[in-house]
Design a protein around this motif. Sequence first.
Motif, PDB file in Angstrom:
ATOM      1  N   LYS A  45     -36.745 -11.568 -41.295  1.00 15.26           N
ATOM      2  CA  LYS A  45     -37.626 -11.511 -40.133  1.00 15.26           C
ATOM      3  C   LYS A  45     -37.479 -10.195 -39.377  1.00 15.26           C
ATOM      4  O   LYS A  45     -38.461  -9.649 -38.861  1.00 15.26           O
ATOM      5  CB  LYS A  45     -37.333 -12.679 -39.193  1.00 15.26           C
ATOM      6  CG  LYS A  45     -37.795 -14.028 -39.733  1.00 15.26           C
ATOM      7  CD  LYS A  45     -37.823 -15.090 -38.652  1.00 15.26           C
ATOM      8  CE  LYS A  45     -36.440 -15.389 -38.127  1.00 15.26           C
ATOM      9  NZ  LYS A  45     -36.458 -16.402 -37.055  1.00 15.26           N
ATOM     10  N   LEU A  46     -36.259  -9.677 -39.310  1.00 12.47           N
ATOM     11  CA  LEU A  46     -36.040  -8.394 -38.634  1.00 12.47           C
ATOM     12  C   LEU A  46     -36.745  -7.263 -39.389  1.00 12.47           C
ATOM     13  O   LEU A  46     -37.295  -6.339 -38.772  1.00 12.47           O
ATOM     14  CB  LEU A  46     -34.542  -8.109 -38.530  1.00 12.47           C
ATOM     15  CG  LEU A  46     -33.762  -8.925 -37.489  1.00 12.47           C
ATOM     16  CD1 LEU A  46     -32.270  -8.663 -37.610  1.00 12.47           C
ATOM     17  CD2 LEU A  46     -34.238  -8.585 -36.083  1.00 12.47           C
ATOM     18  N   TYR A  78     -31.687 -12.483 -33.357  1.00 19.93           N
ATOM     19  CA  TYR A  78     -33.004 -11.992 -33.783  1.00 19.93           C
ATOM     20  C   TYR A  78     -33.822 -11.521 -32.579  1.00 19.93           C
ATOM     21  O   TYR A  78     -34.377 -10.419 -32.570  1.00 19.93           O
ATOM     22  CB  TYR A  78     -33.757 -13.076 -34.549  1.00 19.93           C
ATOM     23  CG  TYR A  78     -35.232 -12.795 -34.699  1.00 19.93           C
ATOM     24  CD1 TYR A  78     -35.689 -11.855 -35.609  1.00 19.93           C
ATOM     25  CD2 TYR A  78     -36.172 -13.457 -33.896  1.00 19.93           C
ATOM     26  CE1 TYR A  78     -37.045 -11.582 -35.736  1.00 19.93           C
ATOM     27  CE2 TYR A  78     -37.527 -13.190 -34.012  1.00 19.93           C
ATOM     28  CZ  TYR A  78     -37.961 -12.262 -34.925  1.00 19.93           C
ATOM     29  OH  TYR A  78     -39.296 -11.976 -35.044  1.00 19.93           O
ATOM     30  N   LYS A 108     -28.450 -17.504 -34.874  1.00 21.61           N
ATOM     31  CA  LYS A 108     -29.290 -16.517 -35.545  1.00 21.61           C
ATOM     32  C   LYS A 108     -30.544 -16.204 -34.729  1.00 21.61           C
ATOM     33  O   LYS A 108     -31.054 -15.071 -34.759  1.00 21.61           O
ATOM     34  CB  LYS A 108     -29.678 -17.026 -36.932  1.00 21.61           C
ATOM     35  CG  LYS A 108     -30.569 -18.252 -36.927  1.00 21.61           C
ATOM     36  CD  LYS A 108     -30.970 -18.705 -38.319  1.00 21.61           C
ATOM     37  CE  LYS A 108     -31.907 -19.913 -38.247  1.00 21.61           C
ATOM     38  NZ  LYS A 108     -32.312 -20.369 -39.582  1.00 21.61           N
ATOM     39  N   GLU A 109     -31.055 -17.189 -33.989  1.00 22.46           N
ATOM     40  CA  GLU A 109     -32.282 -16.977 -33.230  1.00 22.46           C
ATOM     41  C   GLU A 109     -32.036 -16.084 -32.017  1.00 22.46           C
ATOM     42  O   GLU A 109     -32.908 -15.313 -31.617  1.00 22.46           O
ATOM     43  CB  GLU A 109     -32.856 -18.331 -32.827  1.00 22.46           C
ATOM     44  CG  GLU A 109     -33.329 -19.123 -34.042  1.00 22.46           C
ATOM     45  CD  GLU A 109     -33.580 -20.578 -33.751  1.00 22.46           C
ATOM     46  OE1 GLU A 109     -33.151 -21.037 -32.669  1.00 22.46           O
ATOM     47  OE2 GLU A 109     -34.193 -21.259 -34.584  1.00 22.46           O
ATOM     48  N   THR A 135     -32.886 -14.448 -41.425  1.00 25.27           N
ATOM     49  CA  THR A 135     -32.940 -13.720 -40.150  1.00 25.27           C
ATOM     50  C   THR A 135     -33.158 -12.232 -40.389  1.00 25.27           C
ATOM     51  O   THR A 135     -33.972 -11.589 -39.699  1.00 25.27           O
ATOM     52  CB  THR A 135     -31.629 -13.941 -39.362  1.00 25.27           C
ATOM     53  OG1 THR A 135     -31.394 -15.333 -39.215  1.00 25.27           O
ATOM     54  CG2 THR A 135     -31.716 -13.291 -37.989  1.00 25.27           C
TER      55      THR A 135
END
Length: 618
Positions: free
Chosen positions: A545-546, A490, A486-487, A542
């Motif tokens: 955060k996007l 992102y 996921k990081e 995630t």
Amino acid sequence: MLQYSRPSSFDFQHLNIRPERQVRPKRRKPLDSSSLCDSKVQKGDVDDKKRRRLQAKELAEARKKKRKKHYTLEQELASLWEKMRIRDIKKEDRSKHVSEALKKMKGKIPEIASSHVSSRVLQTCVKHCTQDERNALFAELRPHFISLVSNTYAVHLVTKMLDNASKEQLAEFISSLHGHVASLLRQMVGSLVIEHAYSLGSATQKQALLMELYSPELQLFKDLVTMKETRLVDVISKLQLQKSSVLRHMASVLQPILEKGILDHSIVHTALMEYLSVADESSAADVIQHLSGPGLVRVIHTKDGSRLGILCVKHGNAKERKKIIKGTKGHIDKIVHDRYGSMVLVCILSIVDDTKLISKIIIKELKGNLKELILDQNGRRPFLQLLHPNCPRYFSPDDLISLSLSIPSIRNKGESDTNPKDDEAIEEDTNGEGKTSNTSVHLNEGGKKDSFTRRQELLVHSGLAEKLIDACHEMAGELLRSKFGKEIIYEVAIGGADGILHPTLDDKLATLHEAIVSLAVQPKLDDAEEEHILEQFHSSRTIRKLVLDCPTFASALWENALKGKCATWVKGHSSKVINAFLETSDSKIKELAKEELQPFVDSGLLRLPVAGDSVKND
């Protein structure tokens, strides 16, 4: 009438036929008298040949019995070993064979432990015997440990005994090594046992083994070894040792180890790190020169080994760095999957200016296994370093300390001399006159290129970024749901730190945003095999955060997936995504959703951010 006239000489060319090659019989070598005798034996007297063979076998047996003191015993043990090592044998039967073998060996174990056959029998006995039998075996071998650990075959018996030893027996064994650690580390065989004992020992026992490498006084006086100080500089201060004497002794111990290439052991890595903490500039440069090359791959699999690799990259000159990078060729996949080895690659990507060489060797191999690496906890690190350098979210404090280490004696002039927060960092070196040595003949740590330029050449110009975006587009659902992937998705989706992927790859990033939005558009089903992308634990955070960090994505997600459907997603993990539209600092995105989300705020399902609250990215 036409008449056929036969040619006077047979013309092969006229008939277009090649003549057959005449094969001459091979000339046989004349037989000597011994071969004639052998042929007579083969043809005539078969019984005589068997008799001679038996006589030769008996003669060989007699010679072995004369040469080997315990030859008959070894033959009996080998027969028992074949019985006791069968997989499906009953436990009682195996114990019976083990006990019988130990009875036969009693009183002779130190003598036969060095035998190729007997050492294997003893290893099996140690594994399957009772604790009392193991204690008796340990007691019989204890006076002979030092001689056994240097033997090619007995060394395996000793390591097997250490694996099955009690705490008291391990302490006794480590105590018996006192005064011999340095000499055994210089041997290919003996060093294996030292490393095995070091890995099994407690922190105090590890320190006892290490301190023998520091000074001759610590080898002679056993009481001095029992200290709580773990750093060499603290030991020198506590015992008031002469620093020059310590350096000479450690150099005499470590130099043969480096020359012989005994580089795999963690105790050697720790000793080298301690040596660099007090070594002068010239001595430290010699160590870097020895380590810089293909052999460094064998060092970087431990914590201190990784730090040695980082120091070699940071303080090595251009030629040494080139050797290090070329030495990783063909090993990148193994290195990048390793917890500590991956940090050396991170350091190379952060410091080395030769981006063409890095792209040719390291980046090329990373691209070949890209889809697997971006899902791996360690494999993703080089990509995250290029996308967002030294981010505390992706690198632990210990990792960041490793990247910030430097050798005191060859530290750059511009670098600060102290770092109070760095408890693990190498201590600052001072000369005998109390003056700090700051000068260095080596290249500075950061290289000459601007950090952003270096990242751009490695990430964008090498084609790695385009491959990353394609992989994220293809694996969007899997990456969003992954704890580690996921990081990556992102960082790629927002364009990396400092907008490194913009504007070159804006079109591709737009297609990635569409792929994520298309997953969010899918209807919520109760009987679905996988949780919806907006409700799954990792993916929901995630996407949140996007929404907060990428207005372009937030706008596309609202217009295509959430507008008019927020009532479905205001509960559970998906509520974090909806609430992000109220928390975002982008006024245009906030205005898009404000009207539809206000009723949910009034009912208490959503919460408006309070002034002064900091937005926390999960």
